[in-house]
Design an enzyme around this catalytic site. Structure first.
Site, PDB file in Angstrom:
ATOM      1  CE1 TYR A  45      -3.026  -3.027   0.387  1.00 11.61           C
ATOM      2  CE2 TYR A  45      -4.151  -1.760   2.078  1.00 11.61           C
ATOM      3  CZ  TYR A  45      -4.098  -2.858   1.240  1.00 11.61           C
ATOM      4  OH  TYR A  45      -5.114  -3.782   1.260  1.00 11.61           O
ATOM      5  CE  LYS A  57       2.102 -17.855   2.732  1.00 14.47           C
ATOM      6  NZ  LYS A  57       1.167 -18.915   3.140  1.00 14.47           N
ATOM      7  CG  ASP A 117      -1.473 -19.354   5.140  1.00 15.63           C
ATOM      8  OD1 ASP A 117      -0.742 -18.980   6.069  1.00 15.63           O
ATOM      9  OD2 ASP A 117      -1.078 -20.136   4.252  1.00 15.63           O
ATOM     10  CG  ASP A 143      -7.280  -3.189   4.075  1.00 18.91           C
ATOM     11  OD1 ASP A 143      -8.259  -2.893   4.779  1.00 18.91           O
ATOM     12  OD2 ASP A 143      -7.203  -2.901   2.863  1.00 18.91           O
TER      13      ASP A 143
END
Ligand code: NAD
Length: 360
Positions: free
Chosen positions: A123, A190, A223, A247
């Protein structure tokens, strides 16, 4: 008295801003409101959706309560909200997600806090459009320097994650946990796939955690975190995430506690703090005295805590919780049937909350 800028916004903004101001004043928190405008209404008059005087007022007061603002199309402002966050370097987005009795939800007893990094990651706005010369130049450079090859017809978004940006947001999460008496911080990433960005995030998280031995620390892969939040949200407390995951998981957690109508938020930095609901300006309900003021009122609770007005914050939160639990003087969206004729308007719900504050 404490000076706070009240940005009244547009769409449903002015109605919920007024309701929230009245509720906060009822707690005798000693707030002196500096009223400021932003959004499409002021743009029609002045040609800008974010007048300089509003920005200066927020900078001077250091704390603002902001009602939603419509993102105007074609003004050069990608979003006033993004502009405010960048100008004031509001690097921490705080989203508590808490169950209140009386709010329809599949879950009970949720009490999570999402701390989202606000300035980096995908972002950051560093993007290269498919087919442009710069993009081709970048792709050729990457293909020369990397074993992996990027296809020539790609668009590219860069994901910067810095030590400085990670350090300050993870520290923010731990400081917040300590201040609020919370027990655990979970850092989400991640790192198994993106070693140099999320891997850095994880390494820095671990380093920062060493300075907060009084608070438990753990990490989760994003995840797995999504699944765990659905299956056993009670295991989590304060969750700190890079921008993109933050987000997505903010909305996931808002969903756990009943959605937008009750989801408060804050954007906080060294130079200031802006408290605002998660929802937008809902233009179709403008001027109807119909929508739910609770998300902005709960953002006001966060603001009072930020200002160390703890007793006033508790008074306001308890009053909101009681009115919601009674389920009588609530707006249409909080009734089991949205056409329920006993639903009250925005300002009447505020009146009910004020009555509870006064009779506490
Ligand atoms: P929205 O949040 O305004 O509306 C989504 C849905 O939720 C609509 O059905 C709306 O009627 C309902 N809703 C929203 N707030 C409610 C409330 N308090 N009580 C009852 N129902 C409520 O999202 P949108 O329609 O995608 O966005 C409208 C405008 O708001 C856009 O211009 C968007 O850019 C802007 N926006 C601003 C902010 C902000 O100022 N922080 C945040 C999100 C969206």
């Amino acid at each position: 008295m404490t000076n706070v800028t009240l940005v009244t916004g547009d769409g449903i903004g002015p109605e919920i801003a007024e309701a929230t101001r009245r509720c906060i004043d009822a707690t005798d928190a000693g707030i002196n409101w500096d009223i400021a405008e932003a959004g499409v209404d002021v743009m029609e008059r002045t040609g800008t959706p974010l007048p300089e005087v509003t920005l200066e007022m927020i900078k001077r007061d250091g704390v603002a309560l902001k009602a939603p603002i419509t993102t105007p199309v074609g003004t050069g402002f990608r979003s006033i909200n993004v502009h405010l966050r960048q100008t004031l370097d509001l690097y921490a987005c705080l989203r508590p997600c808490k169950s209140y009795e009386g709010v329809r939800s599949k879950y009970k007893d949720i009490d999570l806090v999402i701390v989202r990094e606000n300035t980096e990651d995908c972002y950051a706005g560093v993007e290269f459009e498919r087919g442009k010369d710069d993009t081709a130049e970048l792709i050729n450079w990457v293909n020369k320097h990397s074993e992996k090859q990027v296809r020539q017809d790609s668009g590219i978004t860069i994901k910067p994650i810095s030590v400085m940006g990670t350090e300050r947001i993870v520290r923010f999460a731990f400081d917040y946990a300590r201040k609020m008496g919370r027990k655990k911080v979970t850092s989400v990433h991640k790192a198994n796939i993106m070693k140099y960005t999320d891997g850095l995030w994880l390494d820095v998280s671990r380093e920062v955690a060493k300075n907060y031995t009084d608070i438990e620390f753990e990490d989760r892969i994003v995840d797995n975190m999504c699944m765990q939040l659905i299956q056993k949200p009670e295991l989590y407390d304060v969750i700190v995430l890079p921008n993109l995951y933050g987000d997505i998981l903010s909305d996931l957690c808002a969903g756990l506690v009943g959605g937008l109508g009750v989801a408060p938020g804050a954007n906080i930095g060294e130079k200031g703090a802006i408290f605002e609901a998660t929802h937008g300006s809902a233009p179709k309900y403008k001027g109807q005295n119909k929508v739910n003021p609770v998300a902005l009122i709960l953002s006001g609770v966060l603001m009072l805590r930020h200002l160390e007005k703890i007793a006033e914050a508790d008074k306001l939160e308890n009053a909101v919780a009681t009115v919601i639990a009674e389920g009588k003087s609530v707006t249409y969206d909080m009734k089991p049937n949205r056409d329920d004729p006993t639903a009250v308007g925005t300002s009447e719900m505020a009146d009910a909350i004020i009555e509870k504050i006064k009779s506490a």
